[in-house]
Design an enzyme around this catalytic site. Structure first.
Site, PDB file in Angstrom:
ATOM      1  N   GLY A   5      31.011  49.113  -7.204  1.00  0.00           N
ATOM      2  CA  GLY A   5      30.237  48.191  -8.039  1.00  0.00           C
ATOM      3  C   GLY A   5      30.867  46.808  -8.089  1.00  0.00           C
ATOM      4  O   GLY A   5      31.910  46.547  -7.490  1.00  0.00           O
ATOM      5  N   THR A  95      29.335  46.413 -22.976  1.00  0.00           N
ATOM      6  CA  THR A  95      28.355  45.346 -22.752  1.00  0.00           C
ATOM      7  C   THR A  95      27.968  44.578 -24.014  1.00  0.00           C
ATOM      8  O   THR A  95      28.018  45.125 -25.131  1.00  0.00           O
ATOM      9  CB  THR A  95      27.076  45.978 -22.140  1.00  0.00           C
ATOM     10  N   ASP A  96      27.546  43.342 -23.797  1.00  0.00           N
ATOM     11  CA  ASP A  96      26.975  42.529 -24.883  1.00  0.00           C
ATOM     12  C   ASP A  96      25.652  43.115 -25.391  1.00  0.00           C
ATOM     13  O   ASP A  96      25.195  42.759 -26.473  1.00  0.00           O
ATOM     14  CB  ASP A  96      26.752  41.083 -24.397  1.00  0.00           C
ATOM     15  N   TYR A 119      19.762  51.446 -22.406  1.00  0.00           N
ATOM     16  CA  TYR A 119      21.043  51.132 -21.756  1.00  0.00           C
ATOM     17  C   TYR A 119      22.082  50.779 -22.815  1.00  0.00           C
ATOM     18  O   TYR A 119      23.181  51.344 -22.841  1.00  0.00           O
ATOM     19  CB  TYR A 119      20.852  49.985 -20.755  1.00  0.00           C
TER      20      TYR A 119
HETATM   21  N1  LIG Z   1      26.164  44.061 -14.635  1.00  0.00           N
HETATM   22  C1  LIG Z   1      26.195  43.413 -15.802  1.00  0.00           C
HETATM   23  O1  LIG Z   1      25.554  42.352 -15.987  1.00  0.00           O
HETATM   24  C2  LIG Z   1      27.026  43.950 -16.928  1.00  0.00           C
HETATM   25  C3  LIG Z   1      26.967  43.296 -18.163  1.00  0.00           C
HETATM   26  C4  LIG Z   1      27.767  43.780 -19.213  1.00  0.00           C
HETATM   27  C5  LIG Z   1      28.574  44.870 -19.029  1.00  0.00           C
HETATM   28  N2  LIG Z   1      28.581  45.506 -17.835  1.00  0.00           N
HETATM   29  C6  LIG Z   1      29.438  46.695 -17.686  1.00  0.00           C
HETATM   30  O2  LIG Z   1      30.453  46.401 -16.742  1.00  0.00           O
HETATM   31  C7  LIG Z   1      30.810  47.600 -16.026  1.00  0.00           C
HETATM   32  C8  LIG Z   1      30.706  47.348 -14.538  1.00  0.00           C
HETATM   33  O3  LIG Z   1      29.356  46.969 -14.227  1.00  0.00           O
HETATM   34  P1  LIG Z   1      28.940  46.521 -12.748  1.00  0.00           P
HETATM   35  O4  LIG Z   1      27.933  45.436 -12.891  1.00  0.00           O
HETATM   36  O5  LIG Z   1      30.149  46.317 -11.916  1.00  0.00           O
HETATM   37  O6  LIG Z   1      28.180  47.835 -12.262  1.00  0.00           O
HETATM   38  P2  LIG Z   1      27.452  48.108 -10.867  1.00  0.00           P
HETATM   39  O7  LIG Z   1      27.708  46.991  -9.921  1.00  0.00           O
HETATM   40  O8  LIG Z   1      26.039  48.480 -11.178  1.00  0.00           O
HETATM   41  O9  LIG Z   1      28.225  49.383 -10.319  1.00  0.00           O
HETATM   42  C9  LIG Z   1      28.093  50.603 -10.969  1.00  0.00           C
HETATM   43  C10 LIG Z   1      29.108  51.552 -10.390  1.00  0.00           C
HETATM   44  O10 LIG Z   1      28.972  52.788 -11.100  1.00  0.00           O
HETATM   45  C11 LIG Z   1      28.926  53.832 -10.136  1.00  0.00           C
HETATM   46  N3  LIG Z   1      28.174  54.979 -10.659  1.00  0.00           N
HETATM   47  C12 LIG Z   1      26.940  54.984 -11.195  1.00  0.00           C
HETATM   48  N4  LIG Z   1      26.579  56.244 -11.511  1.00  0.00           N
HETATM   49  C13 LIG Z   1      27.635  57.037 -11.188  1.00  0.00           C
HETATM   50  C14 LIG Z   1      27.887  58.426 -11.257  1.00  0.00           C
HETATM   51  N5  LIG Z   1      26.965  59.284 -11.735  1.00  0.00           N
HETATM   52  N6  LIG Z   1      29.087  58.898 -10.849  1.00  0.00           N
HETATM   53  C15 LIG Z   1      30.018  58.067 -10.349  1.00  0.00           C
HETATM   54  N7  LIG Z   1      29.838  56.729 -10.225  1.00  0.00           N
HETATM   55  C16 LIG Z   1      28.653  56.229 -10.639  1.00  0.00           C
HETATM   56  C17 LIG Z   1      28.246  53.211  -8.938  1.00  0.00           C
HETATM   57  O11 LIG Z   1      28.501  54.013  -7.819  1.00  0.00           O
HETATM   58  P3  LIG Z   1      27.479  54.122  -6.570  1.00  0.00           P
HETATM   59  O12 LIG Z   1      27.773  52.902  -5.726  1.00  0.00           O
HETATM   60  O13 LIG Z   1      27.849  55.402  -5.939  1.00  0.00           O
HETATM   61  O14 LIG Z   1      26.095  54.103  -7.154  1.00  0.00           O
HETATM   62  C18 LIG Z   1      28.933  51.854  -8.908  1.00  0.00           C
HETATM   63  O15 LIG Z   1      30.188  51.939  -8.297  1.00  0.00           O
HETATM   64  C19 LIG Z   1      29.868  48.689 -16.552  1.00  0.00           C
HETATM   65  O16 LIG Z   1      30.497  49.398 -17.576  1.00  0.00           O
HETATM   66  C20 LIG Z   1      28.693  47.900 -17.151  1.00  0.00           C
HETATM   67  O17 LIG Z   1      28.053  48.629 -18.174  1.00  0.00           O
HETATM   68  C21 LIG Z   1      27.849  45.063 -16.770  1.00  0.00           C
END
Ligand SMILES: NC(=O)c1ccc[n+]([C@@H]2O[C@H](COP(=O)([O-])OP(=O)(O)OC[C@H]3O[C@@H](n4cnc5c(N)ncnc54)[C@H](OP(=O)(O)O)[C@@H]3O)[C@@H](O)[C@H]2O)c1
Length: 282
Positions: A5, A95-96, A119
């Site tokens: 991710g 998350t926010d 979510y």
């Molecule tokens: N994106 C945003 O804008 C945002 C905002 C606020 C907070 N956050 C938080 O920041 C953190 C990182 O977010 P990100 O944007 O880097 O996420 P991301 O790019 O969507 O990546 C999600 C990751 O989770 C893995 N994953 C999902 N389901 C899974 C499962 N069942 N078992 C094992 N791995 C699994 C995915 O693996 P695969 O590649 O195998 O699917 C991927 O590596 C998260 O906690 C998110 O809630 C994100």
């Protein structure tokens, strides 16, 4: 976990300087399978567990709430239990979107949470599951994450800039765009500090929620304009309202997070979002 991710990939890159890293992607730890979580952690006995994996499809979560809950709420609780058994530190991201968005000034860690969608509810339940176990943990709430990999607003705008002459973007949701590399660098800095003699004896006392975003604030329309300013082709960016662009999940109108606790407790400050964007696109 989550090294494929946005945040996890940058973490893998940054953390290598601190020691041996074991990457547990979905084929090793599937967060929907509690046994796979427990078995791998019991076998590896890590010093630190970082969970950057999550179900992050905000709109899909409205119809896949059970899956979102399993990955974002139940799995972090199991990670916390296993971490507590080993007396290791768990670093988890949230998350926010745990906030409703009715504020006009940055949310602190003490402010009342009230997520608007499935979510946000699942992520909040994950925070609560970790807190219920206790021990050594840091929950780092971040926001509006973008980077040069994965699925995010920056890459979507860059793609649309090539395809269209006009892009409509909402201008009534306010937040702080945060480059995934900044999150990973701050996490690395936190870990390096926690291993210094100054903090070593008091890691449990530092356990809790910390807000970790780039400084400043903007809306998606202004963020889009800032991205397009770096693009080769410059389509026209039109402001629209959230009401003009209905989505399955409701989002907070304002979700700027105060980073004061992070700065005062751990001495860490992230750059302004515009500076971070410039660095990312340089
Ligand atoms: N994106 C945003 O804008 C945002 C905002 C606020 C907070 N956050 C938080 O920041 C953190 C990182 O977010 P990100 O944007 O880097 O996420 P991301 O790019 O969507 O990546 C999600 C990751 O989770 C893995 N994953 C999902 N389901 C899974 C499962 N069942 N078992 C094992 N791995 C699994 C995915 O693996 P695969 O590649 O195998 O699917 C991927 O590596 C998260 O906690 C998110 O809630 C994100």
């Amino acid at each position: 976990m989550g090294a494929t991710g946005q945040v996890g990939w940058e973490l893998h890159r940054c953390l290598s300087s601190l020691g041996q890293i074991y990457v547990a992607n979905r084929n090793r730890i599937d967060l929907t399978k509690p046994d796979s979580i427990r078995n791998v952690i019991r076998e590896l006995k890590p010093n630190v567990i970082l969970n950057a994996a999550a179900y992050t499809a905000v709109d899909n979560a409205e119809k896949e709430s059970q899956l979102a809950h399993t990955v974002n709420a139940i799995a972090p609780g199991i990670l916390a239990e296993e971490s507590h058994r080993l007396n290791t530190l768990l670093i988890h991201y949230s998350t926010d979107y745990v906030f409703q968005g009715e504020h006009a000034s940055p949310y602190t860690e003490q402010d009342i949470v009230n997520p608007m969608g499935e979510y946000g509810k699942s992520k909040l339940a994950g925070e609560q599951a970790i807190q219920a176990v206790g021990g050594r943990y840091l929950i780092l709430r971040t926001a509006w994450v973008y980077g040069l990999r994965g699925k995010n607003f920056l890459l979507t705008m860059q793609r649309l800039a090539k395809e269209r002459s006009e892009i409509k973007v909402v201008n009534d949701q306010i937040g702080a765009p945060t480059w995934s590399r900044m999150i990973a660098q701050a996490t690395t800095q936190i870990l390096a500090q926690l291993h210094s003699p100054l903090y070593q004896d008091n890691i449990e006392g530092l356990s809790g929620i910390y807000h970790l975003t780039c400084a400043g604030q903007t809306n998606w329309y202004e963020f889009a304009k800032a991205i397009i300013a770096y693009a080769e082709k410059q389509p026209h960016i039109l402001p629209i309202t959230t009401a003009d662009y209905p989505t399955p999940a409701q989002r907070p109108a304002y979700s700027v997070l105060s980073n004061v606790k992070l700065t005062q407790t751990l001495g860490i400050t992230l750059p302004d979002w515009e500076r971070a964007l410039a660095l990312c696109l340089a």
